[in-house]
Design a protein around this motif. Structure first.
Motif, PDB file in Angstrom:
ATOM      1  N   LYS A 130      -6.306   5.736  -0.897  1.00 36.97           N
ATOM      2  CA  LYS A 130      -5.701   5.528   0.418  1.00 36.97           C
ATOM      3  C   LYS A 130      -4.560   4.512   0.370  1.00 36.97           C
ATOM      4  O   LYS A 130      -3.994   4.165   1.404  1.00 36.97           O
ATOM      5  CB  LYS A 130      -6.748   5.098   1.452  1.00 36.97           C
ATOM      6  N   GLU A 131      -4.227   4.027  -0.821  1.00 33.43           N
ATOM      7  CA  GLU A 131      -3.086   3.125  -0.980  1.00 33.43           C
ATOM      8  C   GLU A 131      -1.930   3.877  -1.628  1.00 33.43           C
ATOM      9  O   GLU A 131      -2.140   4.684  -2.542  1.00 33.43           O
ATOM     10  CB  GLU A 131      -3.454   1.911  -1.845  1.00 33.43           C
ATOM     11  N   HIS A 132      -0.714   3.587  -1.157  1.00 31.81           N
ATOM     12  CA  HIS A 132       0.465   4.256  -1.720  1.00 31.81           C
ATOM     13  C   HIS A 132       1.624   3.271  -1.773  1.00 31.81           C
ATOM     14  O   HIS A 132       1.825   2.482  -0.836  1.00 31.81           O
ATOM     15  CB  HIS A 132       0.856   5.480  -0.893  1.00 31.81           C
ATOM     16  N   LYS A 133       2.416   3.350  -2.851  1.00 32.04           N
ATOM     17  CA  LYS A 133       3.480   2.366  -3.074  1.00 32.04           C
ATOM     18  C   LYS A 133       4.618   2.450  -2.060  1.00 32.04           C
ATOM     19  O   LYS A 133       5.342   1.476  -1.864  1.00 32.04           O
ATOM     20  CB  LYS A 133       4.046   2.524  -4.490  1.00 32.04           C
ATOM     21  N   ARG A 134       4.795   3.607  -1.400  1.00 31.91           N
ATOM     22  CA  ARG A 134       5.920   3.750  -0.468  1.00 31.91           C
ATOM     23  C   ARG A 134       5.538   3.409   0.969  1.00 31.91           C
ATOM     24  O   ARG A 134       6.301   3.704   1.892  1.00 31.91           O
ATOM     25  CB  ARG A 134       6.474   5.184  -0.513  1.00 31.91           C
ATOM     26  N   CYS A 135       4.395   2.791   1.165  1.00 29.43           N
ATOM     27  CA  CYS A 135       3.905   2.519   2.526  1.00 29.43           C
ATOM     28  C   CYS A 135       4.748   1.463   3.243  1.00 29.43           C
ATOM     29  O   CYS A 135       5.260   0.519   2.635  1.00 29.43           O
ATOM     30  CB  CYS A 135       2.453   2.060   2.451  1.00 29.43           C
ATOM     31  N   GLY A 136       4.842   1.607   4.570  1.00 32.58           N
ATOM     32  CA  GLY A 136       5.565   0.634   5.379  1.00 32.58           C
ATOM     33  C   GLY A 136       4.930  -0.743   5.359  1.00 32.58           C
ATOM     34  O   GLY A 136       5.626  -1.756   5.504  1.00 32.58           O
ATOM     35  N   THR A 137       3.611  -0.814   5.169  1.00 36.93           N
ATOM     36  CA  THR A 137       2.942  -2.113   5.068  1.00 36.93           C
ATOM     37  C   THR A 137       3.444  -2.865   3.849  1.00 36.93           C
ATOM     38  O   THR A 137       3.686  -4.077   3.904  1.00 36.93           O
ATOM     39  CB  THR A 137       1.412  -1.931   4.980  1.00 36.93           C
ATOM     40  N   SER A 139       4.188  -4.032  -7.326  1.00 40.86           N
ATOM     41  CA  SER A 139       3.800  -3.290  -6.120  1.00 40.86           C
ATOM     42  C   SER A 139       2.367  -3.580  -5.693  1.00 40.86           C
ATOM     43  O   SER A 139       1.989  -3.293  -4.555  1.00 40.86           O
ATOM     44  CB  SER A 139       3.939  -1.780  -6.364  1.00 40.86           C
ATOM     45  N   ARG A 140       1.579  -4.134  -6.609  1.00 41.09           N
ATOM     46  CA  ARG A 140       0.157  -4.311  -6.352  1.00 41.09           C
ATOM     47  C   ARG A 140      -0.155  -5.166  -5.112  1.00 41.09           C
ATOM     48  O   ARG A 140      -1.022  -4.791  -4.312  1.00 41.09           O
ATOM     49  CB  ARG A 140      -0.497  -4.906  -7.598  1.00 41.09           C
ATOM     50  N   PRO A 141       0.525  -6.311  -4.882  1.00 43.98           N
ATOM     51  CA  PRO A 141       0.224  -7.104  -3.669  1.00 43.98           C
ATOM     52  C   PRO A 141       0.423  -6.308  -2.379  1.00 43.98           C
ATOM     53  O   PRO A 141      -0.360  -6.437  -1.435  1.00 43.98           O
ATOM     54  CB  PRO A 141       1.203  -8.280  -3.755  1.00 43.98           C
ATOM     55  N   GLY A 142       1.467  -5.480  -2.337  1.00 51.02           N
ATOM     56  CA  GLY A 142       1.705  -4.661  -1.155  1.00 51.02           C
ATOM     57  C   GLY A 142       0.604  -3.644  -0.940  1.00 51.02           C
ATOM     58  O   GLY A 142       0.201  -3.371   0.199  1.00 51.02           O
ATOM     59  N   MET A 143       0.073  -3.108  -2.028  1.00 47.46           N
ATOM     60  CA  MET A 143      -1.014  -2.141  -1.926  1.00 47.46           C
ATOM     61  C   MET A 143      -2.319  -2.827  -1.529  1.00 47.46           C
ATOM     62  O   MET A 143      -3.149  -2.250  -0.836  1.00 47.46           O
ATOM     63  CB  MET A 143      -1.148  -1.376  -3.236  1.00 47.46           C
ATOM     64  N   TRP A 144      -2.488  -4.086  -1.957  1.00 49.08           N
ATOM     65  CA  TRP A 144      -3.654  -4.849  -1.483  1.00 49.08           C
ATOM     66  C   TRP A 144      -3.564  -5.064   0.024  1.00 49.08           C
ATOM     67  O   TRP A 144      -4.556  -4.970   0.735  1.00 49.08           O
ATOM     68  CB  TRP A 144      -3.715  -6.199  -2.198  1.00 49.08           C
ATOM     69  N   MET A 145      -2.348  -5.340   0.491  1.00 52.15           N
ATOM     70  CA  MET A 145      -2.147  -5.574   1.920  1.00 52.15           C
ATOM     71  C   MET A 145      -2.482  -4.332   2.745  1.00 52.15           C
ATOM     72  O   MET A 145      -2.879  -4.435   3.907  1.00 52.15           O
ATOM     73  CB  MET A 145      -0.698  -6.003   2.169  1.00 52.15           C
TER      74      MET A 145
END
Length: 313
Positions: free
Chosen positions: A202-209, A268-274
């Motif tokens: 459910k995590e993706h690197k192109r997410c707005g978050t 990209s990992r911190p953004g995917m954690w978020m």
């Protein structure tokens, strides 16, 4: 993972998926059926080629997302409006007389502008003012810039935590998870079925978050270098530099969405954690809605044949 070009967002009880100039919005109606609407949207960067230049296109891509997001949210909300008859108030009648058929577009524009102003005030100016309280005891401008960035991230986390307690937002976050899982499913070479989507990430690197976190991190780097003593000029600098920071952040997000390198994946990992804050595991009925939206604008079978010839359909 192989880049597919599709992206989307969650709407009220549904999902919008976009592929190039086409987008489809699928909504689970109150009667349990799925309504899908397909349309086209020409982005600002395609209408005006100069806006597609690197470090410029990020701001206008964000504007496109806002416009398309409001359009699809309004359409999805139309299925859940109160059916009870009620007389319009004087203010509603006045607005209708002034703007006529353009009223909906005017209201959408007002909401977008108001949202942007509030976002800039809460996430850019407020952290600067709060960090300024510690200026007398923290002489280092570098430490102050880091402190401001940390406060900005904490405000963002607190905001997400606060709104996530609302039932409608909880379900929207579940649809957000379904959107990501669908895209991950096809980009990892799996046929688009409920079972395959369910077991996808459910995590993706192109997410707005991720984009928002990147903006907050890059803002720290900018404000370490750009130092203004006067508090009001500092506030102005935060506002003026938003397009620049957004442009740089977009380029990194764009690179991340197309790259599988270890360095890019690590960054990209911190953004995917978020994204754990804004995505939740969906149920199968939500996955079905996401699949319906994808299939309206994206030929995933041809995509798999071209990019994952070993996949059995």
């Amino acid at each position: 993972m192989k880049y597919s070009g599709i992206g989307g967002q969650a709407v009220i009880e549904g999902i919008m998926m976009k592929n190039q100039n086409e987008y489809a919005t699928a909504v689970r109606k109150p009667d349990g059926t799925i309504e899908v609407k397909k349309d086209a949207y020409i982005s600002l960067t395609e209408k005006y080629r100069i806006l597609s230049l690197p470090f410029i296109r990020g701001v206008f891509n964000f504007a496109d997302s806002m416009i398309l997001g409001m359009r699809t949210l309004t359409w999805s909300a139309s299925f859940f409006e109160d059916d009870e008859d009620s007389e319009p108030g004087r203010f509603e009648l006045l607005l209708d007389r002034i703007f006529g058929e353009k009223l909906e577009k005017v209201l959408m524009a007002f909401v977008m502008v108001f949202s942007m102003v509030m976002a800039v005030g809460i996430f850019m100016v407020l952290p600067m003012l709060l960090s300024n309280i510690f200026q007398k005891v923290i002489p280092s401008d570098t430490v102050m810039a880091v402190l401001e960035g940390v406060i900005r991230i904490l405000i963002f986390i607190a905001y997400i935590k606060l709104i996530s307690n609302m039932e409608d937002i909880k379900r929207t976050f579940m649809y957000h998870g379904a959107e990501h899982k669908c895209i991950n499913c096809v980009e990892h070479g799996l046929p688009l079925t409920v079972e395959n989507v369910r077991k996808s990430s459910k995590e993706h690197k192109r997410c707005g978050t991720s984009f928002l976190l990147i903006v907050m991190v890059i803002s720290i780097l900018f404000f370490m270098v750009i130092r203004v003593e006067d508090v009001w000029m500092r506030a102005v600098s935060r506002i003026v530099l938003i397009p620049v920071i957004a442009g740089v952040s977009y380029e990194f997000l764009r690179l991340a969405g197309r790259s599988n390198s270890c360095v890019v994946n690590a960054l990209s990992r911190p953004g995917m954690w978020m994204q754990a804050l804004t995505t939740t595991e969906p149920d199968d009925s939500m996955i079905e809605v996401a699949i319906a939206a994808v299939e309206k604008v994206f030929d995933w079978k041809t995509y798999l044949k071209e990019n994952f010839p070993e996949t059995r359909l």
